[in-house]
Design a protein around this motif. Structure first.
Motif, PDB file in Angstrom:
ATOM      1  N   VAL A  37       0.833  -1.200   0.000  1.00 24.91           N
ATOM      2  CA  VAL A  37       0.000   0.000   0.000  1.00 24.91           C
ATOM      3  C   VAL A  37       0.867   1.249   0.000  1.00 24.91           C
ATOM      4  O   VAL A  37       2.006   1.240   0.466  1.00 24.91           O
ATOM      5  N   ASP A  38       0.313   2.311  -0.555  1.00 25.62           N
ATOM      6  CA  ASP A  38       0.917   3.636  -0.474  1.00 25.62           C
ATOM      7  C   ASP A  38       0.159   4.406   0.606  1.00 25.62           C
ATOM      8  O   ASP A  38      -1.068   4.430   0.607  1.00 25.62           O
ATOM      9  N   GLU A  39       0.899   5.027   1.519  1.00 25.45           N
ATOM     10  CA  GLU A  39       0.281   5.829   2.568  1.00 25.45           C
ATOM     11  C   GLU A  39       0.217   7.281   2.100  1.00 25.45           C
ATOM     12  O   GLU A  39       1.222   7.859   1.708  1.00 25.45           O
ATOM     13  N   PRO A  49      -4.029   9.149   7.929  1.00 25.92           N
ATOM     14  CA  PRO A  49      -3.523   8.581   6.674  1.00 25.92           C
ATOM     15  C   PRO A  49      -4.587   7.766   5.943  1.00 25.92           C
ATOM     16  O   PRO A  49      -5.474   7.165   6.553  1.00 25.92           O
ATOM     17  N   TYR A  51      -4.760   4.705   3.034  1.00 19.36           N
ATOM     18  CA  TYR A  51      -3.920   3.680   2.433  1.00 19.36           C
ATOM     19  C   TYR A  51      -4.513   3.280   1.091  1.00 19.36           C
ATOM     20  O   TYR A  51      -5.654   2.834   1.016  1.00 19.36           O
TER      21      TYR A  51
END
Length: 146
Positions: A37-39, A49, A51
């Motif tokens: 995942v990209d935060e 945040p 995700y």
């Protein structure tokens, strides 16, 4: 959710590649997936945040069993599989319960054998000589019961 009526005891696994049975194995590791995942920090305070799923990764699948008379055949099969032009293979791994009945089965996509490992040869150890076959793949999905 009510508990299962029966607790299943799994003692072995069967593996089939392109319709060919590789036999019964006593251990299987790597039947897993992880989501990368990209935060992204959202909002003016950057304290919440979000995700975003990026991709799914699958570790190598490793099956093992005691050495048999067929073990040299499997080490040769792995060598020949990678020496030829690799082509996508399909696979199926099943957890076997009582009476070798498949309790749960997964279909493997684009399987390729990448390693065969034989036993450490030490007569003093007193343990069972084992072989391992390692595969990479592009994913799996549960196979519905027939």
């Amino acid at each position: 959710m009510p508990p299962d009526k029966e607790v299943l005891s799994i003692h072995q696994f069967s593996l089939t590649i392109d319709g060919k049975s590789l036999g019964i194995f006593t251990s299987c590791t790597g039947l897993a997936l992880s989501v990368v995942v990209d935060e992204v920090l959202d909002g003016g305070f950057n304290d919440s945040p979000v995700y975003l799923p990026h991709r799914v990764t699958y570790p190598p699948l490793v099956v093992s069993r005691p050495i048999t008379r067929d073990s040299p055949k499997w080490s040769q099969w792995v060598q020949e599989s990678v020496q030829k032009q690799p082509k996508p293979l399909t696979g199926e791994i099943a957890c076997l319960g009582r009476g070798n009945e498949a309790v749960a089965t997964w279909e493997l996509q684009d399987v390729m054998p990448v390693a065969w490992r034989g036993p450490s040869l030490d007569a003093r150890g007193g343990s069972v000589a084992m072989e391992e076959i390692e595969f990479v793949h592009r994913g799996f999905r549960p196979k519905p019961k027939a």
